[in-house]
Design an enzyme around this catalytic site. Structure first.
Site, PDB file in Angstrom:
ATOM      1  N   THR A  26       6.351  -5.101  -1.999  1.00  0.00           N
ATOM      2  CA  THR A  26       5.118  -4.890  -1.223  1.00  0.00           C
ATOM      3  C   THR A  26       4.966  -6.007  -0.191  1.00  0.00           C
ATOM      4  OG1 THR A  26       4.071  -3.857  -3.125  1.00  0.00           O
ATOM      5  CG2 THR A  26       2.594  -4.726  -1.445  1.00  0.00           C
ATOM      6  N   THR A  29       6.907  -8.043   5.064  1.00  0.00           N
ATOM      7  CA  THR A  29       8.370  -8.158   5.178  1.00  0.00           C
ATOM      8  C   THR A  29       9.025  -6.901   4.604  1.00  0.00           C
ATOM      9  OG1 THR A  29       8.002 -10.513   4.750  1.00  0.00           O
ATOM     10  CG2 THR A  29      10.281  -9.789   4.872  1.00  0.00           C
ATOM     11  N   ASP A  82       5.660 -15.244  -1.400  1.00  0.00           N
ATOM     12  CA  ASP A  82       4.753 -16.167  -0.708  1.00  0.00           C
ATOM     13  C   ASP A  82       5.335 -17.575  -0.652  1.00  0.00           C
ATOM     14  OD1 ASP A  82       2.548 -14.262  -0.315  1.00  0.00           O
ATOM     15  OD2 ASP A  82       2.611 -14.196  -2.497  1.00  0.00           O
ATOM     16  N   GLY A  93       2.392 -12.304  -5.088  1.00  0.00           N
ATOM     17  CA  GLY A  93       1.087 -11.749  -5.440  1.00  0.00           C
ATOM     18  C   GLY A  93       0.034 -11.927  -4.371  1.00  0.00           C
ATOM     19  N   GLY A  94       0.467 -12.468  -3.207  1.00  0.00           N
ATOM     20  CA  GLY A  94      -0.474 -12.582  -2.096  1.00  0.00           C
ATOM     21  C   GLY A  94      -1.071 -11.225  -1.729  1.00  0.00           C
ATOM     22  N   GLU A 101       5.263  -5.560  -9.363  1.00  0.00           N
ATOM     23  CA  GLU A 101       6.452  -6.232  -8.815  1.00  0.00           C
ATOM     24  C   GLU A 101       7.244  -6.887  -9.939  1.00  0.00           C
ATOM     25  OE1 GLU A 101       4.662  -7.264  -4.383  1.00  0.00           O
ATOM     26  OE2 GLU A 101       4.522  -8.776  -5.937  1.00  0.00           O
TER      27      GLU A 101
END
Ligand code: 5RP
EC number: 5.3.1.6
Length: 215
Positions: A26, A29, A82, A93-94, A101
């Site tokens: 996710t 990028t 991140d 987890g940003g 994930e």
């Protein structure tokens, strides 16, 4: 910076083989990776997605999204981060997708992490560490995190994960022992998952650039 993200996302296509079911992470990028994947979609057996956001983008390209329970183990997972340390351990987890994930990373034989150069650090922790929590345990978990780490947990107010949970971002950490911290935080009742990917780090890190750097 988005140019570096694009170069990293497109380089990850080198790892996709014909007939694969590809795990897809996710973030911005990964969005470049998905767009590149669309060009070879007829060679794929499908994908497993880590978020509603990625699922939407994959389906918009006509790429099939499968249920991990139906696919079994995956050969390849591609996701962003991140922060990334020299041992390919990550903070993720940003985008609040850390739990799915982490599940897909665990299910995958090879985890390729795609980042721009700004994500590289010597010691993890400058980026606030995301922790997904069961809503009723938010305050309990925050107190325990403070006791265990000395870091300052801040509720990401207004954000609900795809799993219906909340996120605490832990500020002020300098994570000398990422595996130990991941293990300790995982033990707190009410923690769903921790955005430290140290027990299962990335296998390869692609840093976007001209040419991309493969670590
Ligand atoms: C989402 C993530 C992302 O991989 C991370 O936030 C990096 O995002 P971006 O590629 O947009 O910089 O962990 O939960």
């Amino acid at each position: 910076m988005s140019e570096a993200k694009r170069l990293a996302g497109e380089k990850a296509i080198d790892y996709v083989e014909d007939g694969m079911i590809v795990g897809v992470g996710t973030g911005s990028t990964v969005a470049y990776f998905i767009d590149a994947l669309a060009r070879i979609k007829d060679r794929l057996a499908g994908t497993v997605s880590s978020s509603e956001q990625s699922t939407q983008r994959l389906r918009a390209h006509g790429i099939e999204v499968l249920d991990l329970n139906a696919t079994g183990p995956l050969s390849l997972y591609v996701d962003g981060a991140d922060e990334c340390d020299p041992h390919r351990r990550l903070i993720k987890g940003g985008g609040a997708a850390l739990t799915r994930e982490k599940i897909i990373a665990e299910a995958s034989a090879k985890f390729i992490c795609i980042v721009d150069p700004a994500k590289r650090v010597d010691v993890l922790g400058k980026f606030p560490l995301p922790v997904e929590v069961i809503p009723m345990a938010r305050s309990l978990v925050a107190r325990e995190i403070l006791k265990l780490t000395g870091g300052q947990p801040v509720w990401r107010d207004g954000v609900v994960t795809d799993n219906g949970n909340w996120v605490l971002d832990v500020h002020g950490l300098s994570i000398i022992d990422p595996v130990g911290m991941e293990t300790a935080l995982n033990q707190i009742p009410g923690v769903v998952s921790v955005g430290l990917f140290a027990r299962r780090p990335a296998d390869v890190v692609i840093v976007g650039g001209e040419p991309p750097l493969v670590l």
